[in-house]
Design an enzyme around this catalytic site. Structure first.
Site, PDB file in Angstrom:
ATOM      1  N   ALA A 127      55.553  22.645  25.230  1.00  0.00           N
ATOM      2  CA  ALA A 127      54.264  23.298  24.991  1.00  0.00           C
ATOM      3  C   ALA A 127      54.375  24.306  23.861  1.00  0.00           C
ATOM      4  CB  ALA A 127      53.806  23.989  26.274  1.00  0.00           C
ATOM      5  N   GLY A 142       0.827  -1.207   0.000  1.00  0.00           N
ATOM      6  CA  GLY A 142       0.000   0.000   0.000  1.00  0.00           C
ATOM      7  C   GLY A 142       0.860   1.256   0.000  1.00  0.00           C
ATOM      8  N   ASP A 195       1.907  -2.515   8.858  1.00  0.00           N
ATOM      9  CA  ASP A 195       1.915  -1.268   9.633  1.00  0.00           C
ATOM     10  C   ASP A 195       1.451  -1.425  11.079  1.00  0.00           C
ATOM     11  OD1 ASP A 195      -0.721  -1.822   9.160  1.00  0.00           O
ATOM     12  OD2 ASP A 195      -1.184   0.069   8.164  1.00  0.00           O
ATOM     13  N   GLY A 242     -13.102  -3.632   9.480  1.00  0.00           N
ATOM     14  CA  GLY A 242     -13.906  -4.772   9.078  1.00  0.00           C
ATOM     15  C   GLY A 242     -14.507  -5.417  10.331  1.00  0.00           C
ATOM     16  N   ASN A 257      45.775  16.833  10.367  1.00  0.00           N
ATOM     17  CA  ASN A 257      45.739  15.615   9.540  1.00  0.00           C
ATOM     18  C   ASN A 257      45.472  15.889   8.070  1.00  0.00           C
ATOM     19  OD1 ASN A 257      43.141  16.455  10.263  1.00  0.00           O
ATOM     20  ND2 ASN A 257      42.285  14.409   9.943  1.00  0.00           N
ATOM     21  N   ARG A 283      -1.538   8.730   3.837  1.00  0.00           N
ATOM     22  CA  ARG A 283      -1.608   9.678   4.956  1.00  0.00           C
ATOM     23  C   ARG A 283      -0.272   9.926   5.658  1.00  0.00           C
ATOM     24  NH1 ARG A 283      -6.575   6.980   7.904  1.00  0.00           N
ATOM     25  NH2 ARG A 283      -5.926   5.281   6.521  1.00  0.00           N
ATOM     26  N   LYS A 295      38.666  11.257  15.774  1.00  0.00           N
ATOM     27  CA  LYS A 295      38.162  10.607  14.565  1.00  0.00           C
ATOM     28  C   LYS A 295      39.211   9.651  14.022  1.00  0.00           C
ATOM     29  CE  LYS A 295      39.105  11.601  10.716  1.00  0.00           C
ATOM     30  NZ  LYS A 295      39.510  11.821   9.327  1.00  0.00           N
ATOM     31  N   ASN A 306     -11.688  -6.927  12.764  1.00  0.00           N
ATOM     32  CA  ASN A 306     -10.601  -7.694  12.159  1.00  0.00           C
ATOM     33  C   ASN A 306      -9.304  -6.898  12.277  1.00  0.00           C
ATOM     34  OD1 ASN A 306      -8.856  -9.031  10.371  1.00  0.00           O
ATOM     35  ND2 ASN A 306      -9.766  -7.984   8.586  1.00  0.00           N
ATOM     36  N   TYR A 348      41.978  18.080  19.104  1.00  0.00           N
ATOM     37  CA  TYR A 348      41.493  17.319  17.958  1.00  0.00           C
ATOM     38  C   TYR A 348      42.500  16.225  17.645  1.00  0.00           C
ATOM     39  CZ  TYR A 348      40.301  15.753  13.317  1.00  0.00           C
ATOM     40  OH  TYR A 348      40.005  14.958  12.242  1.00  0.00           O
TER      41      TYR A 348
HETATM   42  C1  UD1 Z   1      -7.979  -3.904   6.453  1.00  0.00           C
HETATM   43  C2  UD1 Z   1      -9.044  -5.003   6.530  1.00  0.00           C
HETATM   44  C3  UD1 Z   1     -10.042  -4.664   7.620  1.00  0.00           C
HETATM   45  C4  UD1 Z   1      -9.317  -4.500   8.940  1.00  0.00           C
HETATM   46  C5  UD1 Z   1      -8.203  -3.468   8.818  1.00  0.00           C
HETATM   47  C6  UD1 Z   1      -7.377  -3.478  10.071  1.00  0.00           C
HETATM   48  C7  UD1 Z   1      -9.360  -5.895   4.267  1.00  0.00           C
HETATM   49  C8  UD1 Z   1     -10.196  -5.868   3.058  1.00  0.00           C
HETATM   50  N1  UD1 Z   1      -9.727  -5.066   5.249  1.00  0.00           N
HETATM   51  O1  UD1 Z   1      -8.608  -2.720   6.046  1.00  0.00           O
HETATM   52  O2  UD1 Z   1     -11.003  -5.683   7.735  1.00  0.00           O
HETATM   53  O3  UD1 Z   1     -10.231  -4.122   9.971  1.00  0.00           O
HETATM   54  O4  UD1 Z   1      -7.336  -3.791   7.722  1.00  0.00           O
HETATM   55  O5  UD1 Z   1      -6.464  -2.400  10.065  1.00  0.00           O
HETATM   56  O6  UD1 Z   1      -8.403  -6.635   4.334  1.00  0.00           O
HETATM   57  N2  UD1 Z   1      -2.124  -3.702   1.122  1.00  0.00           N
HETATM   58  C9  UD1 Z   1      -1.405  -4.194   0.055  1.00  0.00           C
HETATM   59  N3  UD1 Z   1      -1.956  -4.143  -1.189  1.00  0.00           N
HETATM   60  C10 UD1 Z   1      -3.193  -3.655  -1.407  1.00  0.00           C
HETATM   61  C11 UD1 Z   1      -3.929  -3.142  -0.337  1.00  0.00           C
HETATM   62  C12 UD1 Z   1      -3.364  -3.188   0.929  1.00  0.00           C
HETATM   63  O7  UD1 Z   1      -0.273  -4.659   0.210  1.00  0.00           O
HETATM   64  O8  UD1 Z   1      -3.619  -3.657  -2.578  1.00  0.00           O
HETATM   65  C13 UD1 Z   1      -1.524  -3.730   2.452  1.00  0.00           C
HETATM   66  C14 UD1 Z   1      -1.318  -2.364   2.999  1.00  0.00           C
HETATM   67  O9  UD1 Z   1      -0.004  -1.893   2.686  1.00  0.00           O
HETATM   68  C15 UD1 Z   1      -1.496  -2.572   4.499  1.00  0.00           C
HETATM   69  C16 UD1 Z   1      -2.441  -3.776   4.595  1.00  0.00           C
HETATM   70  O10 UD1 Z   1      -2.419  -4.382   3.330  1.00  0.00           O
HETATM   71  O11 UD1 Z   1      -0.290  -2.901   5.153  1.00  0.00           O
HETATM   72  C17 UD1 Z   1      -3.855  -3.345   4.956  1.00  0.00           C
HETATM   73  O12 UD1 Z   1      -4.339  -2.519   3.942  1.00  0.00           O
HETATM   74  P1  UD1 Z   1      -5.290  -1.282   4.261  1.00  0.00           P
HETATM   75  O13 UD1 Z   1      -5.579  -0.574   3.005  1.00  0.00           O
HETATM   76  O14 UD1 Z   1      -4.731  -0.481   5.367  1.00  0.00           O
HETATM   77  O15 UD1 Z   1      -6.609  -2.032   4.736  1.00  0.00           O
HETATM   78  P2  UD1 Z   1      -7.831  -1.406   5.514  1.00  0.00           P
HETATM   79  O16 UD1 Z   1      -8.724  -0.748   4.554  1.00  0.00           O
HETATM   80  O17 UD1 Z   1      -7.362  -0.621   6.658  1.00  0.00           O
HETATM   81 CA    CA Z   2      -5.214   0.026   7.591  1.00  0.00          CA
END
Ligand code: UD1
Ligand code: CA
Length: 461
Positions: free
Chosen positions: A425, A14, A105, A142, A388, A18, A353, A172, A368
């Protein structure tokens, strides 16, 4: 710890919009380690030998930072968490057993917690176990929809949830343990017919249920472990929590932390027992500190090795080595390649150094010492400078054992001063000094008797 091997995937493709950054989110560090690397460590602690990292946006940077002990899968277009997991599927072909999937993350996630998740998963015989957290305000997450028997029926994304589903407060975390075979079977069956037109990893729950697999939830007792970082303020909060965890670990291992609020210790620093870390001190990188030391107050130590019974007072060290019983500060600057021998002493306003001090050597004030070696028990007087640099290249100053360098001496490299020699000195030393000789490199003093009195008299007339 010994666990049966298990596969692991970190979803880190991702963009992390932000964060307002040119770097991918997983590269942003907490306590000196990129977030994706921290999760990688947790996975390794839980028995994953080579975590697979799904990278996309600036994935090259993440790949470089995480290095050789990870495998990488590319997701070139971000089409959702299910799509990201699918990109890792080819690397799972030879796996049987289970796979852990985590977001990139959640820097507070611990290996022991993942291990507990795996154990619960194995004990229940589930095909999928989702880690969940109960929240006061579940907006955006989720929701975990359970059936009568407590088993998980499905996970509904906030945007797709009905009013009654939105009342559910169990969410989730995005952390899963799957039976690999079943996951590989259902990933190609995901559809993106939802509000975000994404392939949701969460939809695997329903698919697995439909195939007769069982999906369980594992509720995290500490919700912080699933805390997701979306912006830099959340990163700062996560770092604070991680920092306290690190400080507490050292404290419980016998290190005195005088003020946890102003002490910063990187995740990879090691410290021996009975060492005291004074306030406003930062220990970073792969720094190693021995036992019975006092470090700080107001010191910064980066990638340095400090032996037992050393003192660092209000000083900066980077790539430096201090042997047992040596001390520096206040206001010493030990730059890369500085080596203080046993019981060597470096005092205030001294910069070193790429130079070593022998055992018992002393550079106590305002000097130094660059590109050279100082022998054992040698004393370097206040204000001594190793010249140096000639404007083009760096040259070395070699000083033997038991040498006495008088204050305010200028040693013009390349130059060598042999054992037992003395430097008067204020000397400018441009040629080598033999053993036990005295070098005087300055204008000879002349006293003109009564000259001052006569001069004053003349002025007052
Ligand atoms: C996701 C979950 C949600 C959960 C939440 C917890 C899904 C559909 N939703 O939502 O149920 O409550 O995390 O924080 O899974 N990423 C990729 N490729 C992509 C999209 C995302 O690698 O195409 C990675 C992102 O870098 C991130 C992780 O997946 O590390 C989660 O993606 P993010 O977009 O934050 O998911 P949420 O919408 O927060
Ligand atoms: Ca997230």
């Amino acid at each position: 710890m010994s666990h049966s091997p298990i596969a692991g995937i970190i979803l880190a493709a991702g963009k992390g919009t932000r964060m307002k950054s040119e770097n991918p989110k997983g590269l942003h560090a907490a306590c000196g380690v990129p977030m994706a690397g921290l999760i990688g460590r947790a996975l390794k602690e839980a028995g994953v030998e080579r975590p697979i990292v799904v990278v996309g946006h600036r994935g090259d940077l993440l790949q470089e930072a995480l290095g050789e002990s990870f495998d990488f899968a590319w997701q070139h277009t971000q089409e959702g968490t299910g799509h990201a997991a699918r990109m890792a599927a080819p690397l799972l072909k030879s796996c049987t057993g289970e796979v852990l999937i985590t977001p990139g993350d959640t820097p507070l996630l611990q290996g022991s917690t993942l291990q507990a998740l795996v154990e619960a998963h194995r004990a229940s015989g589930a095909s999928c176990t989702v880690a969940t957290v109960v929240m006061h305000d579940a907006t955006g997450y989720g929701r975990v929809i359970r059936g009568q028997d407590g088993a998980v029926e499905k996970i509904v994304e906030h945007k797709d949830a009905s009013e009654s589903e939105r009342q559910v407060r169990e969410i989730n975390t995005g952390i899963f343990c799957f039976d690999v075979r079943l996951l590989l079977e259902v990933l190609p069956e995901l559809s993106n017919k939802n509000k975000q037109s994404e392939y949701y990893l969460t939809d695997t729950v329903e698919l697995i249920n439909r195939k007769g697999g069982k999906v369980e939830a594992f509720v995290f007792s500490d919700p912080d472990e699933a805390m997701g970082v979306n912006d830099r303020w959340q990163l700062a909060e996560a770092e604070k929590a991680l920092r306290r965890r690190i400080l507490k670990r050292h404290a419980l291992n016998g290190v005195s932390i005088i003020d946890p609020d102003t002490t910063y210790i990187g995740a990879d620093v090691s410290i021996g027992i009975d060492t005291v870390i004074e306030p406003m001190t930062s220990l970073q990188g792969n720094t190693v500190v021995g036992a019975h030391c006092t470090i700080g107050p107001s010191s910064r130590v980066v990638n340095s090795t400090i032996g037992d019974s050393c003192t660092v007072l209000m000083s900066h060290l980077s790539g430096a080595t201090m042997l047992e019983g040596s001390r520096c500060g206040p206001y010493a600057n030990l730059r890369p390649g500085s080596v203080l021998g046993e019981k060597a002493k470096v005092g205030n306003f001294v910069e070193i150094k790429n130079a070593s001090l022998g055992a018992g050597a002393a550079v106590s004030h305002l000097s130094y010492i660059g590109d050279g070696a100082v022998g054992e028990r040698t004393n370097i007087g206040a204000g001594t400078i190793f010249c140096n640099y000639d404007g083009f290249g760096k040259h070395r100053t070699e000083i033997g054992d038991g040498v006495f360098v008088g204050s305010n001496s200028t040693l013009v490299a390349p130059v060598s001063i042999e054992d037992g020699a003395m430097i008067a000195a204020g000397s400018v030393v441009t040629s080598d000094v033999p053993e036990n000789a005295l070098a005087i490199g300055r204008g000879r003093q002349e006293n003109k008797l009564e000259w001052a009195a006569q001069w004053r008299k003349k002025k007052q007339q």
